[in-house]
Structures are given as C-alpha cells and as structure tokens.
Design an enzyme around this catalytic site. Structure first.
Site, PDB file in Angstrom:
ATOM      1  N   CYS A  30      -6.813  13.768  -5.549  1.00  0.00           N
ATOM      2  CA  CYS A  30      -7.453  12.388  -5.222  1.00  0.00           C
ATOM      3  C   CYS A  30      -8.441  12.731  -3.893  1.00  0.00           C
ATOM      4  O   CYS A  30      -8.448  11.954  -3.124  1.00  0.00           O
ATOM      5  CB  CYS A  30      -6.574  11.349  -4.843  1.00  0.00           C
ATOM      6  SG  CYS A  30      -5.538  10.891  -6.288  1.00  0.00           S
ATOM      7  N   ASP A  76      -5.308   6.545   8.268  1.00  0.00           N
ATOM      8  CA  ASP A  76      -4.233   6.553   7.063  1.00  0.00           C
ATOM      9  C   ASP A  76      -3.092   7.829   7.318  1.00  0.00           C
ATOM     10  O   ASP A  76      -3.565   8.832   7.400  1.00  0.00           O
ATOM     11  CB  ASP A  76      -5.541   7.277   5.881  1.00  0.00           C
ATOM     12  CG  ASP A  76      -4.557   7.711   4.727  1.00  0.00           C
ATOM     13  OD1 ASP A  76      -3.248   7.695   4.593  1.00  0.00           O
ATOM     14  OD2 ASP A  76      -5.183   8.116   3.618  1.00  0.00           O
ATOM     15  N   HIS A 136      -8.848  11.051   1.214  1.00  0.00           N
ATOM     16  CA  HIS A 136      -8.252  10.837   0.093  1.00  0.00           C
ATOM     17  C   HIS A 136      -9.112   9.353  -0.527  1.00  0.00           C
ATOM     18  O   HIS A 136      -9.689   8.626   0.065  1.00  0.00           O
ATOM     19  CB  HIS A 136      -6.709  10.194   0.504  1.00  0.00           C
ATOM     20  CG  HIS A 136      -6.023   9.764  -0.965  1.00  0.00           C
ATOM     21  ND1 HIS A 136      -6.020   8.710  -1.820  1.00  0.00           N
ATOM     22  CD2 HIS A 136      -5.101  10.702  -1.690  1.00  0.00           C
ATOM     23  CE1 HIS A 136      -5.407   9.017  -2.780  1.00  0.00           C
ATOM     24  NE2 HIS A 136      -4.678   9.909  -2.677  1.00  0.00           N
ATOM     25  N   GLN A 156      -0.055  11.223   4.940  1.00  0.00           N
ATOM     26  CA  GLN A 156       0.535  12.624   4.910  1.00  0.00           C
ATOM     27  C   GLN A 156       1.233  12.800   6.463  1.00  0.00           C
ATOM     28  O   GLN A 156       1.325  14.201   6.626  1.00  0.00           O
ATOM     29  CB  GLN A 156      -0.457  13.642   4.573  1.00  0.00           C
ATOM     30  CG  GLN A 156      -0.869  13.587   3.139  1.00  0.00           C
ATOM     31  CD  GLN A 156       0.067  13.829   2.181  1.00  0.00           C
ATOM     32  OE1 GLN A 156       1.239  14.668   2.478  1.00  0.00           O
ATOM     33  NE2 GLN A 156       0.049  13.389   0.951  1.00  0.00           N
ATOM     34  N   LYS A 188       6.268   8.734   0.374  1.00  0.00           N
ATOM     35  CA  LYS A 188       5.932   9.952   1.072  1.00  0.00           C
ATOM     36  C   LYS A 188       6.919  10.104   2.247  1.00  0.00           C
ATOM     37  O   LYS A 188       6.703  11.072   2.709  1.00  0.00           O
ATOM     38  CB  LYS A 188       4.412   9.880   1.505  1.00  0.00           C
ATOM     39  CG  LYS A 188       3.508   9.607   0.217  1.00  0.00           C
ATOM     40  CD  LYS A 188       2.387  10.377   0.121  1.00  0.00           C
ATOM     41  CE  LYS A 188       1.659   9.846  -0.919  1.00  0.00           C
ATOM     42  NZ  LYS A 188       0.950  10.745  -1.531  1.00  0.00           N
TER      43      LYS A 188
HETATM   44  N1  PMP Z   1      -3.843   8.954   1.929  1.00  0.00           N
HETATM   45  C1  PMP Z   1      -3.256  10.020   1.754  1.00  0.00           C
HETATM   46  C2  PMP Z   1      -3.812  11.128   2.788  1.00  0.00           C
HETATM   47  C3  PMP Z   1      -2.517  10.395   0.738  1.00  0.00           C
HETATM   48  O1  PMP Z   1      -1.874  11.550   0.565  1.00  0.00           O
HETATM   49  C4  PMP Z   1      -2.351   9.391  -0.185  1.00  0.00           C
HETATM   50  C5  PMP Z   1      -1.403   9.707  -1.560  1.00  0.00           C
HETATM   51  N2  PMP Z   1      -1.546  10.943  -1.920  1.00  0.00           N
HETATM   52  C6  PMP Z   1      -2.985   8.162  -0.151  1.00  0.00           C
HETATM   53  C7  PMP Z   1      -3.602   7.826   0.773  1.00  0.00           C
HETATM   54  C8  PMP Z   1      -2.488   7.041  -1.049  1.00  0.00           C
HETATM   55  O2  PMP Z   1      -1.355   6.733  -1.026  1.00  0.00           O
HETATM   56  P1  PMP Z   1      -0.496   5.590  -2.086  1.00  0.00           P
HETATM   57  O3  PMP Z   1      -0.775   6.347  -3.401  1.00  0.00           O
HETATM   58  O4  PMP Z   1       0.909   6.005  -1.798  1.00  0.00           O
HETATM   59  O5  PMP Z   1      -0.957   4.384  -1.979  1.00  0.00           O
END
Ligand code: PMP
Length: 409
Positions: A365, A201, A124, A204, A227
């Site tokens: 993203c 991270d 991401h 997910q 999430k």
């Molecule tokens: N890493 C991953 C794998 C994600 O899916 C996301 C959110 N789509 C993020 C990081 C970022 O999370 P946040 O926008 O809640 O900070």
C-alpha cells in the site's frame, strides 16, 4: 511499568504458539497486523459475556458500565499519546478512517483552490488518496515531497516546498515500507512557521516507540488498534483541542447530536460529534486492554530491544546471497523490505509460508515509495516486541535454503 523480556510478551500471545504447515509459527507480518495477547482476547470475551450494552443512552446498569468502559478507553488513549485531555481523542475504525475524517471535516473547511497539501513519497496510500480526493474536490494540489537516494525525506526540498499556500503536511511517524522514523517534530515546527497544520500517521510507530503528541506538537495523530495488539476495526484520531473544537461533523446520525428538530439540529460537543452511530464498543474495550498490556512493559526497554533486534535482522539477512534490503539501516523500527535475486516476492513469501514463516509480499500500500526503488513488489518481514533472534535465524535459514534451490548463474 515493569521490565521487559520478549519471552514474557511471547508467553502472553496464544497465536504465536500455533503451528503452520507443520512448523511452529514465525510471525513476521507485524506491519500488516499484530497478534493479540490473551489479556485482550479474554477482555473481549468478558465484555460480550457480562457487560455488553449500547452506551450513552438507556439508564440501566449495563449501559452505564459500557459507557464507563468506553470512556475509560478514551482516557487511556489520551494518556498513551500524551494528549492533553480525553476530549481530544475521537474513536474511528483505524488510521484510514482517521485520515478521511480530517480530510472531509477539517480539509473541506480549510483547503481551497490553489492550496497545497505536502505529502512525502514515503506515505501509505491511506495518507495519499484521501488528500487527492480532497484536492480534486477543492481544486487544491497534493505536492509529493521527494526522497533522497538513500530513502529519507528530502528535508531541503521539504523546506523549499513549504509556503503560505501549504495548508497541511501529512507525514507518517514510521514508514510501513522502510521502517524509517521521520523527523516529525522538526518537520512540524517548520510547517507551523507557515501556519500549516500537520497530520502524523502513527500506524507503524505506536507499537514500537513511546509517543507524545504534545511534545511532537502534532495537530492530528492517527493510529490503528490492530497494529498495537488490539482488535481490528478500532483506532483513534487525536486532534489538538483548539483544532477539533472548530471542526464540523463529517457523518450525521445518532449519538452525535445535542438536539434534533426538522428546523435545526444542534451537535454534541467534541469528541462525540465525530462518532455518529453505535461505535465499536467492544473494540474500545479490547484496545484499552492492549494499551494496558503494552504499558505494562518498560517502553524504553522495548524500543531498545527492537532496535537491537532490527540490527541483528540486518546482519542476518545480509548473509543471504542475492538478497537486497531497501532503505536506510538506521533510525528505524523493525521493518525489513527486500528483494531476492531469482525469486519474485510472491514466490519468496510462499516458500517461507511453507516453513511456517509469515511475511508479506506486494506493494505494501505504498506504491510511490516502492517505485522510488524501481520496484513494483517486494518481500517484507516486520518485527514486534515478541519476536526473537531465533525467529530471524529461521527466516535466514529458510531463505538460504531457497537460494540453494536456485540454478547458479
Ligand atoms: N499508515 C501506515 C503507515 C500503515 O502501515 C497502515 C496500515 N498498513 C495504514 C496507514 C492504514 O491503516 P489501517 O488499514 O489500519 O487503516
């Protein structure tokens, strides 16, 4: 933990019972954010109605109650992640802020000219851009770890890229584009042989898989509350106690100090020195409630159900002509990213929305990951424990109707 049925989970989540464009909502945008159980919603109401106070200061009853609730949230996160102690958990706004904290605090102290930060192409943007910013400042390199043609992290190349110059490896536990679960434990063990630290991270992963940071041996593990059925604006960073202990604060202000004079300021002990200012106390209370809700189900049963549902989704979507799923079908959480011949992802999502089905279209993203498939945009349906086969049947039916509208080639 009790048993698990998707119906029981569904019954707890009010948003799943609304209609959208005249149809019962089918929420398949869980990778973007999850819907909230009433336990979380009610807890937020209770907190703000009866227990709202700032914490750690003010010797009155409600301040004490708010402080206890906030610290109970920290203990619950530690417990949920298998962390050795609540002091290894820092509250942040979400995964993005967690990564930025590590980059700016740990990274500035340990990453220098000529050093490498290894980042799989899968990541991401929030697990790429903060490392690029750090690398630019410190004259280090962000080295992409390529994917195999099938879309898994190329482990041979990863092993080749690791060196004593590698300071950090940043890996997502599960991909938000492909859903694939990365072999984090093995990659971490290998990285540690070179003395590199590993940030995982977990954005997910946490809602879908039981996580144990001690077993993974991760140095850092980040996730977002929204999430995992909790509020937006709250998340957590776990760091190994011996690593966190060495880290300097990244933001200064109230709540993070021991003593302030104009000559010298002493910082509070970990984890408080990383939580400058008034935090999202209500968010922590809501997150605690979300973790309690999820932990009330048998997590192994949830994971098994989601795996079966993901397999069903692959089969169901496989019946739609012109639909192409990207990424491996195995070893994944329920993320289904696809293209549909003759329709842009944006058109596909708009069509589905018309039928009350929420999916996401775009680059998710993770542009480098999509570009691995020569795509700039794709449609993504993403599952959670409260989704059912009926949700996927509706998705498939709507997509088949859309394809019927297309002029045949
Ligand atoms: N890493 C991953 C794998 C994600 O899916 C996301 C959110 N789509 C993020 C990081 C970022 O999370 P946040 O926008 O809640 O900070």
């Amino acid at each position: 933990a009790g048993g698990f049925t998707p119906e029981a989970a569904r019954a707890d989540v009010p948003a799943l019972h609304r209609t959208v464009n005249g149809h019962p909502l089918v929420w398949l945008d869980n990778a973007a954010t999850t819907q909230k159980p009433r336990q979380v919603i009610e807890m937020l109401g209770t907190y703000y109605s009866a227990a709202n106070s700032n914490i750690h200061r003010g010797a009155h009853t409600m301040a004490r109650e708010a402080t206890e609730a906030y610290e109970a949230g920290r203990a619950a996160v530690a417990d949920f992640l298998g962390a050795p102690s609540p002091d290894s958990v820092v509250f942040v706004r979400g995964t993005t802020e967690a990564v930025n904290l590590v980059a700016q605090s740990w990274g500035r102290a340990h990453v220098g000219p000529g050093d490498d930060i290894l980042v799989p192409v899968l990541e991401h943007h929030s697990d790429i851009v903060p490392w690029q910013q750090l690398a630019a400042e410190r004259r280090a390199r962000v080295v992409p770890v390529p994917l195999t043609p099938e879309g898994t992290i190329d482990q041979d190349t990863f092993a080749d890229l690791l060196s004593y110059r590698t300071q950090l490896v940043a890996i997502s536990h599960a991909s938000n584009v492909l859903g694939t679960i990365s072999p984090v434990r093995e990659m971490t063990a290998l990285a540690h042989r070179y003395g590199a630290k590993v940030l995982v991270d977990g954005a997910q992963a946490v809602a879908h898989l039981p996580v144990d940071v001690t077993e993974l041996d991760a140095d850092f593990y980040a996730f977002s509350g929204h999430k995992i059925f909790g509020p937006t604006g709250i998340g957590a960073l776990y760091a190994k106690p011996e690593v966190l202990e060495t880290m300097r604060p990244w933001q200064g202000g109230g709540n993070m100090i021991e003593d302030v004079t104009f000559a010298r300021t002493a910082f509070a002990p970990v984890p408080h020195r990383f939580e400058a200012g008034t935090g999202h106390i209500g968010g922590v209370v809501g997150l605690l409630s979300a973790l309690n809700w999820l932990s009330g189900f048998d997590r192994e049963a949830v994971a098994a159900y989601e795996t079966a549902l993901t397999e069903y989704a692959h089969q169901a979507l496989g019946t739609v002509p012109g639909l192409e799923l990207i990424g491996p079908a195995a070893q994944k959480v329920g993320v289904l990213t696809f293209t549909l011949a003759g329709c842009t992802p944006e058109e596909t999502a708009a069509w589905l929305d018309n039928d009350g089905i929420a999916v996401r279209a775009g680059h998710h993203c993770a542009q480098p990951a999509l570009r691995h498939y020569n795509l700039e945009s794709a449609t993504r349906a993403s599952l959670a424990l409260y989704n059912t086969k009926e949700d996927l049947d509706q998705l498939t039916t709507s997509l088949l109707r859309l394809q019927d509208q297309q002029p045949t080639a």
